[in-house]
Structures are given as C-alpha cells and as structure tokens.
Design a protein around this motif. Structure first.
Motif, mmCIF file in Angstrom:
data_model
loop_
_atom_site.group_PDB
_atom_site.id
_atom_site.type_symbol
_atom_site.label_atom_id
_atom_site.label_comp_id
_atom_site.label_asym_id
_atom_site.label_seq_id
_atom_site.Cartn_x
_atom_site.Cartn_y
_atom_site.Cartn_z
ATOM 1 N N TRP A 48 0.818 -1.217 0.000
ATOM 2 C CA TRP A 48 0.000 0.000 0.000
ATOM 3 C C TRP A 48 0.852 1.267 0.000
ATOM 4 C CZ3 TRP A 48 -0.924 -4.210 3.183
ATOM 5 C CH2 TRP A 48 -2.071 -4.956 2.867
ATOM 6 N N GLY A 49 2.171 1.086 -0.155
ATOM 7 C CA GLY A 49 3.079 2.223 -0.151
ATOM 8 C C GLY A 49 3.989 2.188 1.066
ATOM 9 N N PRO A 50 5.058 3.013 1.060
ATOM 10 C CA PRO A 50 5.984 3.033 2.193
ATOM 11 C C PRO A 50 5.279 3.380 3.497
ATOM 12 C CG PRO A 50 6.883 4.235 0.321
ATOM 13 C CD PRO A 50 5.457 3.943 -0.009
ATOM 14 N N LEU A 51 5.689 2.699 4.563
ATOM 15 C CA LEU A 51 5.134 2.946 5.900
ATOM 16 C C LEU A 51 6.232 3.567 6.750
ATOM 17 C CD1 LEU A 51 2.617 2.365 7.789
ATOM 18 C CD2 LEU A 51 3.887 0.344 8.529
ATOM 19 N N SER A 166 -1.464 4.274 1.444
ATOM 20 C CA SER A 166 -2.887 4.515 1.186
ATOM 21 C C SER A 166 -3.774 4.079 2.351
ATOM 22 C CB SER A 166 -3.322 3.806 -0.098
ATOM 23 O OG SER A 166 -3.127 2.401 -0.007
ATOM 24 N N LEU A 167 -3.411 3.026 3.076
ATOM 25 C CA LEU A 167 -4.208 2.603 4.231
ATOM 26 C C LEU A 167 -4.142 3.635 5.349
ATOM 27 C CD1 LEU A 167 -3.451 -1.232 4.562
ATOM 28 C CD2 LEU A 167 -5.460 -0.118 3.559
ATOM 29 N N ILE A 168 -2.949 4.155 5.595
ATOM 30 C CA ILE A 168 -2.787 5.183 6.627
ATOM 31 C C ILE A 168 -3.501 6.466 6.212
ATOM 32 C CG2 ILE A 168 -1.102 6.651 7.807
ATOM 33 C CD1 ILE A 168 -1.087 3.830 8.836
ATOM 34 N N ARG A 169 -3.466 6.784 4.927
ATOM 35 C CA ARG A 169 -4.133 7.995 4.446
ATOM 36 C C ARG A 169 -5.638 7.915 4.694
ATOM 37 N NH1 ARG A 169 -2.531 7.700 -0.463
ATOM 38 N NH2 ARG A 169 -0.516 8.643 0.053
ATOM 39 N N GLN A 170 -6.236 6.751 4.418
ATOM 40 C CA GLN A 170 -7.662 6.596 4.646
ATOM 41 C C GLN A 170 -7.996 6.626 6.128
ATOM 42 O OE1 GLN A 170 -10.307 6.445 2.345
ATOM 43 N NE2 GLN A 170 -11.343 6.813 4.305
ATOM 44 N N LEU A 171 -7.154 5.983 6.952
ATOM 45 C CA LEU A 171 -7.385 5.999 8.393
ATOM 46 C C LEU A 171 -7.274 7.421 8.933
ATOM 47 C CD1 LEU A 171 -7.892 4.397 10.998
ATOM 48 C CD2 LEU A 171 -5.404 4.192 11.253
ATOM 49 N N ALA A 172 -6.339 8.200 8.421
ATOM 50 C CA ALA A 172 -6.197 9.592 8.856
ATOM 51 C C ALA A 172 -7.433 10.398 8.475
ATOM 52 C CB ALA A 172 -4.944 10.215 8.244
ATOM 53 N N SER A 173 -8.004 10.133 7.308
ATOM 54 C CA SER A 173 -9.235 10.818 6.914
ATOM 55 C C SER A 173 -10.374 10.462 7.861
ATOM 56 C CB SER A 173 -9.612 10.437 5.475
ATOM 57 O OG SER A 173 -8.662 10.922 4.559
ATOM 58 N N ASP A 174 -10.485 9.172 8.207
ATOM 59 C CA ASP A 174 -11.521 8.739 9.148
ATOM 60 C C ASP A 174 -11.305 9.370 10.524
ATOM 61 O OD1 ASP A 174 -12.490 7.148 7.110
ATOM 62 O OD2 ASP A 174 -11.458 5.344 7.794
ATOM 63 N N ALA A 175 -10.044 9.362 10.968
ATOM 64 C CA ALA A 175 -9.723 9.918 12.285
ATOM 65 C C ALA A 175 -9.999 11.417 12.316
ATOM 66 C CB ALA A 175 -8.253 9.649 12.624
ATOM 67 N N ASN A 176 -9.744 12.101 11.218
ATOM 68 C CA ASN A 176 -9.997 13.540 11.164
ATOM 69 C C ASN A 176 -11.469 13.846 11.445
ATOM 70 O OD1 ASN A 176 -9.097 16.358 10.241
ATOM 71 N ND2 ASN A 176 -10.809 15.947 8.875
ATOM 72 N N GLN A 177 -12.357 13.099 10.822
ATOM 73 C CA GLN A 177 -13.790 13.319 11.031
ATOM 74 C C GLN A 177 -14.197 12.991 12.456
ATOM 75 O OE1 GLN A 177 -16.278 11.567 7.954
ATOM 76 N NE2 GLN A 177 -14.654 11.747 6.453
#
Length: 249
Positions: A48-51, A166-177
């Motif tokens: 899913w990209g570099p972690l 991409s997994l962290i990016r989506q989790l960050a979007s969820d966490a932001n809300q």
C-alpha cells in the motif's frame, strides 16, 4: 617544458579545488542525516506504499486514544449530571469503537503491533475522572478530553498531509472526522476552558508569534468578497457552521 609543466600543475590544482567544493553539493541528497535519508531509513515497503515511523506512531496513538477515551465516554454517560456531557460521552464511545476497529484492521495488514493498555498518563487521567464528581467531574472531563483531542488533531493533519501509504491515508481521513466531531461535542458542553488551552499551547511553543499588527483603533478597510466568475451552476454546498453550546440544565 618547465612552463608547460607549471601550467598543468596550476590547472590540476584548480580542478581539484573546484571538485572539492562541488562534491558536497552533488552528494548532499545521498548523505545520511538529511530529512529525506532519515525518512527512507525509518520506512518499510508495503503493498500500500511506504510505511514511515510517523505512520506507525499515528496508528499506535489512535489505538491508545480509544483505550482511554472510550471508557471515559462510558463513564460520562453513567455519571455526568448534564445531558450535554452525557451526549459528548456517547459520541466518544461510538466514535472510538468504530475508529479502533479500523485501526486494528490497518495494523493487522501492515504488521504493526498495537498496545492493549493506555499509557500511565492516560490511566492517571481516568483515575482523576473517577475521583471527581458533580461540577468538578464535568470540568475535568471536558478539558482533559478536549486537550487530548486537540493534540492528536495536529498529528492527524500531519499524517494525512505527508503519508505515502494509502491505508494510513484513509485511516487519517476517518480519524480527522471522528476527532473533529469529538472536539465539537466537547465544546458544546460549555465547560471547555479556551483560555487554558491557549496558555498551554503558548507555553509549549518556542516560535515568535506572527500575524498582522493590532488595529490602532481606526476603521479597517472593508474586504472585497471572494466570488466565482463565469458559470455558477455549482452542485456543492457550504459546510454548515459549528453548532453552539448546548444550554446547561
């Protein structure tokens, strides 16, 4: 012949000097200790990209937040005198139940081990809440949770901006809300000490404040509205304003 040899030596010396000066510039991107080198050294490859290390820290902090904020929310539902604090507690429980599920799923896919206990500091906050009652309880609840959410909100923004996974990016979007919802509900209780939050942030900052100078008392210039040009058949609508605090019983 001697003149030719002398000229050759001078030219060789000049080339060597220029090379010595230019080498650090050419090789700077590959030197250890630079920000990019540190980022690459702390990152691991995933499908899913570099972690990065910051990504992993974010995952752990999301998990830790749920480990103490969810029980704090449950306690507020059971013990708070006001409906506003009970409602904030309800949002904490629902939000962190869902966010924790998402964080555990992402951690499992990325191979990141998560803690199962809150930190000592977080456990101390829970003990503070348990020992309080009445008005003191509501003040502690609103301000401990609001301060904690404000700090993680900054990390969420940083991760959402910089992550390459991409997994962290989506989790960050969820966490932001989720975090913004919790901040809003905590502020709606009417118990948040905004002066205290500002003083705490100022005490932790080392940068000099910046911004326009304070008005001298004259009438400020009326700003020109920002308006679109051309076709204005837009489909989106403005985000609704933040709700005002709930009335106290």
């Amino acid at each position: 012949m001697r003149r030719i040899n002398g000229t050759a030596l001078i030219i060789a010396a000049l080339v060597a000097t220029i090379g010595a000066l230019a080498f650090p510039v050419w090789s700077y991107a590959d030197r250890s200790g630079t920000g990019e080198a540190n980022l690459n050294a702390s990152s691991v490859a995933t499908q899913w990209g570099p972690l990065s290390a910051t990504d992993r820290d974010f995952l752990i902090k999301v998990r830790l937040a749920g480990l103490w904020e969810l029980p704090a929310g449950q306690q507020a539902i059971e013990r708070a005198p006001s409906e506003a604090v009970k409602l904030a507690g309800d949002h904490l429980v629902v939000g962190h139940t869902d966010l924790d599920r998402r964080a555990r799923d992402v951690a499992s896919k990325l191979g990141v081990e998560l803690p199962n206990q809150p930190t000592e500091q977080q456990q101390g906050w829970l003990r503070e809440l348990t020992a309080a009652s009445g008005e003191e309880y509501q003040l502690k609840f609103a301000n401990l949770l609001r301060a904690a959410h404000g700090k993680v909100f900054a990390l969420v923004a940083q991760v959402r901006h910089t992550t390459r996974n991409s997994l962290i990016r989506q989790l960050a979007s969820d966490a932001n809300q989720t975090v913004l919802d919790h901040i809003t509900m905590l502020e709606r209780t009417g118990f948040v000490d905004f002066d205290g939050l500002a003083r705490e942030a100022a005490g932790a900052s080392t940068a000099s404040p910046s911004g326009p100078p304070v008005s001298s008392g004259g009438v400020p210039q009326v700003p020109v509205p920002v308006t679109p040009r051309g076709d204005q058949s837009f489909t989106s609508r403005p985000v609704p304003p933040t709700m005002a605090p709930l009335p106290q019983p």
